[in-house]
Design a protein around this motif. Structure first.
Motif, short mmCIF file in Angstrom:
data_model
loop_
_atom_site.label_atom_id
_atom_site.label_comp_id
_atom_site.label_asym_id
_atom_site.label_seq_id
_atom_site.Cartn_x
_atom_site.Cartn_y
_atom_site.Cartn_z
N LYS A 39 0.81 -1.21 0.00
CA LYS A 39 0.00 0.00 0.00
C LYS A 39 0.84 1.26 0.00
N GLU A 40 0.34 2.28 -0.70
CA GLU A 40 0.89 3.63 -0.64
C GLU A 40 -0.29 4.55 -0.32
N THR A 41 -0.20 5.27 0.78
CA THR A 41 -1.30 6.11 1.24
C THR A 41 -0.92 7.57 1.12
N LEU A 42 -1.73 8.34 0.39
CA LEU A 42 -1.50 9.77 0.20
C LEU A 42 -2.24 10.53 1.29
N ILE A 43 -1.51 11.39 2.00
CA ILE A 43 -2.09 12.20 3.07
C ILE A 43 -2.50 13.55 2.49
N GLY A 44 -3.73 13.98 2.78
CA GLY A 44 -4.27 15.23 2.27
C GLY A 44 -3.87 16.43 3.11
N SER A 45 -4.37 17.58 2.72
CA SER A 45 -4.00 18.85 3.34
C SER A 45 -4.41 18.95 4.81
N ASP A 46 -5.36 18.13 5.24
CA ASP A 46 -5.79 18.16 6.65
C ASP A 46 -5.09 17.11 7.51
N GLY A 47 -4.10 16.40 6.93
CA GLY A 47 -3.35 15.41 7.68
C GLY A 47 -3.99 14.03 7.72
N ARG A 48 -5.08 13.86 6.97
CA ARG A 48 -5.75 12.56 6.89
C ARG A 48 -5.62 11.98 5.48
N ALA A 49 -5.65 10.67 5.38
CA ALA A 49 -5.52 9.99 4.09
C ALA A 49 -6.64 10.40 3.14
N VAL A 50 -6.29 10.55 1.85
CA VAL A 50 -7.28 10.87 0.82
C VAL A 50 -7.32 9.82 -0.28
N ARG A 51 -6.25 9.03 -0.42
CA ARG A 51 -6.21 8.02 -1.48
C ARG A 51 -5.21 6.94 -1.08
N GLU A 52 -5.53 5.72 -1.50
CA GLU A 52 -4.62 4.61 -1.26
C GLU A 52 -4.40 3.87 -2.57
N LYS A 53 -3.15 3.59 -2.88
CA LYS A 53 -2.77 2.82 -4.07
C LYS A 53 -2.37 1.43 -3.59
N HIS A 54 -2.97 0.41 -4.19
CA HIS A 54 -2.61 -0.97 -3.88
C HIS A 54 -1.80 -1.52 -5.05
N ASN A 55 -0.58 -1.90 -4.79
CA ASN A 55 0.32 -2.44 -5.80
C ASN A 55 0.20 -3.96 -5.85
N THR A 56 -1.03 -4.42 -6.03
CA THR A 56 -1.33 -5.84 -6.12
C THR A 56 -2.72 -6.01 -6.71
N ASP A 57 -3.00 -7.17 -7.24
CA ASP A 57 -4.37 -7.47 -7.66
C ASP A 57 -5.05 -8.36 -6.62
N HIS A 58 -4.42 -8.52 -5.46
CA HIS A 58 -4.94 -9.32 -4.35
C HIS A 58 -5.17 -10.77 -4.77
N GLY A 59 -4.43 -11.23 -5.79
CA GLY A 59 -4.60 -12.59 -6.26
C GLY A 59 -5.89 -12.81 -7.03
N ASN A 60 -6.53 -11.72 -7.44
CA ASN A 60 -7.81 -11.82 -8.12
C ASN A 60 -7.85 -10.82 -9.28
N PRO A 61 -7.09 -11.10 -10.36
CA PRO A 61 -7.00 -10.14 -11.47
C PRO A 61 -8.32 -9.89 -12.21
N LYS A 62 -9.29 -10.77 -12.03
CA LYS A 62 -10.59 -10.55 -12.66
C LYS A 62 -11.28 -9.31 -12.08
N TYR A 63 -11.02 -9.00 -10.81
CA TYR A 63 -11.70 -7.90 -10.13
C TYR A 63 -10.78 -6.74 -9.75
N HIS A 64 -9.48 -6.93 -9.84
CA HIS A 64 -8.55 -5.87 -9.45
C HIS A 64 -7.47 -5.68 -10.50
N ASP A 65 -7.26 -4.43 -10.88
CA ASP A 65 -6.09 -4.10 -11.69
C ASP A 65 -4.89 -4.04 -10.77
N ASN A 66 -3.71 -4.10 -11.34
CA ASN A 66 -2.49 -3.94 -10.57
C ASN A 66 -1.65 -2.88 -11.25
N PRO A 67 -1.50 -1.71 -10.63
CA PRO A 67 -2.07 -1.28 -9.36
C PRO A 67 -3.51 -0.80 -9.52
N HIS A 68 -4.17 -0.58 -8.36
CA HIS A 68 -5.49 0.04 -8.36
C HIS A 68 -5.57 1.01 -7.18
#
Length: 86
Positions: A39-68
């Motif tokens: 995981k890569e978590t982007l912190i927003g201007s208020d100090g809280r997370a706004v987006r998370e990038k997952h560098n995996t398809d969680h073993g399920n490429p039918k439902y997840h792109d890599n990354p998503h």
């Protein structure tokens, strides 16, 4: 950016985490990118997370792109809501 629907987040609008399950990776300095495992978590201007990038398809490429990506919204009680992948 990656597209797709469903996967581990199901067909719901988002997934909430209760305050008792909050994780330190969701807070930091504005603009910071926190990396942990796949995981890569982007912190927003208020100090809280706004987006998370997952560098995996969680073993399920039918439902997840890599990354998503998952946007993170916050409810009125300060709980994070992880939106469906995009």
């Amino acid at each position: 950016m990656g597209g797709g629907t469903g996967g581990s987040f199901g067909n719901t609008r988002g997934r909430k985490k209760s305050k008792s399950q909050k994780d330190s990776h969701l807070y930091g300095k504005p603009g910071q990118i926190k990396r942990s495992g796949y995981k890569e978590t982007l912190i927003g201007s208020d100090g809280r997370a706004v987006r998370e990038k997952h560098n995996t398809d969680h073993g399920n490429p039918k439902y997840h792109d890599n990354p998503h990506y998952h946007d993170i919204k916050w409810d009125e009680n300060g709980n994070p809501i992880f939106m469906r992948e995009r």
